[in-house]
Design a protein around this motif. Structure first.
Motif, short mmCIF file in Angstrom:
data_model
loop_
_atom_site.label_atom_id
_atom_site.label_comp_id
_atom_site.label_asym_id
_atom_site.label_seq_id
_atom_site.Cartn_x
_atom_site.Cartn_y
_atom_site.Cartn_z
N LEU A 1 3.96 11.03 -5.57
CA LEU A 1 5.19 11.70 -6.01
C LEU A 1 5.47 11.49 -7.50
N SER A 2 4.57 10.82 -8.18
CA SER A 2 4.71 10.58 -9.64
C SER A 2 6.00 9.85 -9.95
N LEU A 3 6.25 8.77 -9.21
CA LEU A 3 7.45 7.95 -9.44
C LEU A 3 7.21 7.02 -10.62
N GLU A 4 8.29 6.70 -11.35
CA GLU A 4 8.17 5.79 -12.49
C GLU A 4 7.86 4.38 -12.02
N ASP A 5 8.54 3.95 -10.97
CA ASP A 5 8.33 2.60 -10.46
C ASP A 5 7.99 2.66 -8.98
N LYS A 6 7.40 1.60 -8.52
CA LYS A 6 7.15 1.51 -7.08
C LYS A 6 8.48 1.33 -6.35
N PRO A 7 8.70 2.08 -5.30
CA PRO A 7 9.96 1.91 -4.55
C PRO A 7 9.97 0.56 -3.83
N LEU A 8 11.19 0.01 -3.71
CA LEU A 8 11.36 -1.25 -3.01
C LEU A 8 11.43 -0.97 -1.50
N ILE A 9 10.45 -1.47 -0.77
CA ILE A 9 10.34 -1.20 0.67
C ILE A 9 10.60 -2.50 1.42
N ASP A 10 11.54 -2.44 2.36
CA ASP A 10 11.84 -3.62 3.17
C ASP A 10 10.72 -3.92 4.16
N ARG A 11 10.24 -2.88 4.83
CA ARG A 11 9.13 -3.06 5.79
C ARG A 11 8.43 -1.72 6.00
N VAL B 1 5.95 4.38 9.45
CA VAL B 1 7.42 4.32 9.40
C VAL B 1 7.77 3.20 8.43
N LEU B 2 8.59 3.52 7.44
CA LEU B 2 8.97 2.52 6.45
C LEU B 2 10.46 2.58 6.17
N ARG B 3 10.99 1.45 5.81
CA ARG B 3 12.42 1.36 5.49
C ARG B 3 12.55 1.03 4.01
N LEU B 4 13.26 1.93 3.31
CA LEU B 4 13.51 1.74 1.88
C LEU B 4 14.78 0.92 1.68
N HIS B 5 14.76 0.12 0.67
CA HIS B 5 15.91 -0.76 0.42
C HIS B 5 17.11 0.01 -0.10
N PHE C 1 0.83 -1.21 0.00
CA PHE C 1 0.00 0.00 0.00
C PHE C 1 0.87 1.26 0.00
N ILE C 2 1.88 1.30 0.85
CA ILE C 2 2.73 2.48 0.94
C ILE C 2 3.52 2.67 -0.34
N ALA C 3 3.98 1.56 -0.97
CA ALA C 3 4.71 1.68 -2.24
C ALA C 3 3.84 2.33 -3.30
N GLY C 4 2.58 1.89 -3.40
CA GLY C 4 1.67 2.50 -4.37
C GLY C 4 1.35 3.94 -4.02
N LEU C 5 1.22 4.25 -2.73
CA LEU C 5 0.93 5.63 -2.31
C LEU C 5 2.06 6.55 -2.72
N LEU C 6 3.29 6.14 -2.49
CA LEU C 6 4.43 6.99 -2.86
C LEU C 6 4.51 7.16 -4.36
N GLN C 7 4.24 6.10 -5.12
CA GLN C 7 4.30 6.21 -6.58
C GLN C 7 3.25 7.19 -7.10
N ASP C 8 2.05 7.13 -6.54
CA ASP C 8 0.99 8.02 -7.01
C ASP C 8 1.20 9.46 -6.53
#
Length: 313
Positions: free
Chosen positions: A179-189, A208-212, A170-177
């Motif tokens: 911030l207009s990111l090309e790809d979903k960011p890889l999130i560890d947790r 709170v999320l941790r990006l890879h 859910f958070i990966a899709g939220l950030l992509q939408d």
């Protein structure tokens, strides 16, 4: 005083003839025996003698009475003095014993005070050293905690329950939408902060999320800074680095200074890690670790009616 009356016998003297010189004074004729006082004089003498004896007796009685009284007073005073001396001696002895005891006590206290003074001095040095070590260890712990959170970001304003059973996707899709990111960011947790779930009328818990990848984190923070305002589902959301609580509190103290600098043209500023405000104005850089001094500096800068400023994040 009665006067003596002495009778003198008269003797016949031949009248002075024309051939004999006349003598104007008469010479008494002594018969050769002593005159004896008359009875009245003897009574006076006897009374004087008796009075003299009585006065002598009274004087002797008075002297004897005075001597006896003096002796009695002397004896009483002597006894009182002896008693007082004895009591005074006892008191002096008791005072001497008390003084000696107190002297020993004072000596022991002085020794103890000297010992404890040395101990306090030693402990003070140890406390100073330990404080220094604690400050160093605290700084290291904060630094380690900050390093462990370098890949973390915090998202505020996401409604409770919107993440569903898969918060990371859910958070990966939220950030992509958002911030207009090309790809979903890889999130560890990804998870909500660990506190009690709020009531419906209370604000939602932060995510709170941790990006890879760290470069992905930098790109997200840069886009969030440029966008100024982000929305999801009609709700405003905010994205921040995930700092340790102690660092976050120190950085929050510079909010007032940053608000003042935001309205001044030609000023570039940035809050560096952990809590150091760097200000560039008129080609001169100035840094502050004290929020009060930073506010005083910002208040001295000219503020025009309408202005724009640049910000370094």
């Amino acid at each position: 005083m009665m006067s003596k009356k002495v009778k003198c016998r008269k003797t016949d003297q031949p009248e002075a003839g024309p051939d004999q010189p006349s003598d104007s004074s008469e010479s008494p004729i002594h018969t050769g025996r002593d005159e004896e006082p008359d009875p009245s004089n003897r009574a006076v003498l006897a009374a004087i003698t008796a009075l003299r004896d009585e006065v002598t007796r009274i004087k002797n009685d008075i002297c004897s009475s005075i001597d006896a009284r003096i002796q009695i007073i002397y004896t009483e005073l002597k006894e009182e003095l002896v008693t007082m001396k004895r009591e005074t001696q006892k008191s002096i002895t008791a005072l001497e014993e008390t003084t000696a005891s107190q002297g020993k006590t004072i000596t022991e206290i002085e020794k103890s005070a000297s010992f404890h003074s040395d101990e306090v001095t030693t402990l003070r040095r140890q406390v100073t050293r330990l404080n220094s070590e604690v400050e160093k260890l605290t700084g290291k712990c904060e630094d380690l905690e900050g390093r462990s959170r370098r890949h973390n970001i915090r998202i505020i304003g996401v409604p409770e329950g919107a993440e569903g059973p898969r918060p990371r996707d859910f958070i990966a899709g939220l950030l992509q939408d958002a911030l207009s990111l090309e790809d979903k960011p890889l999130i560890d947790r990804a998870h909500r902060t660990l506190r009690k779930k709020p009531d419906p009328h209370e604000p939602p818990r932060p995510f709170v999320l941790r990006l890879h990848y760290f470069h992905v984190l930098e790109d997200i923070l840069r886009r969030a800074s440029v966008a100024k305002q982000l929305h999801y589902g009609g709700k405003r959301i905010q994205i921040f680095p995930d700092y340790p609580p102690a660092v976050a509190k120190r950085r929050a103290l510079f909010n007032r200074s940053r608000e003042l600098l935001r309205n001044i043209p030609g000023v570039r500023y940035g809050l560096l890690y952990p809590a150091r405000l760097l200000i560039t104005y008129d080609g001169k850089q100035t840094s502050f670790t004290d929020p009060t001094k930073a506010e005083e500096y910002a208040e001295q800068l000219p503020v025009p009616g309408s202005s724009s400023s640049g910000q370094v994040s």
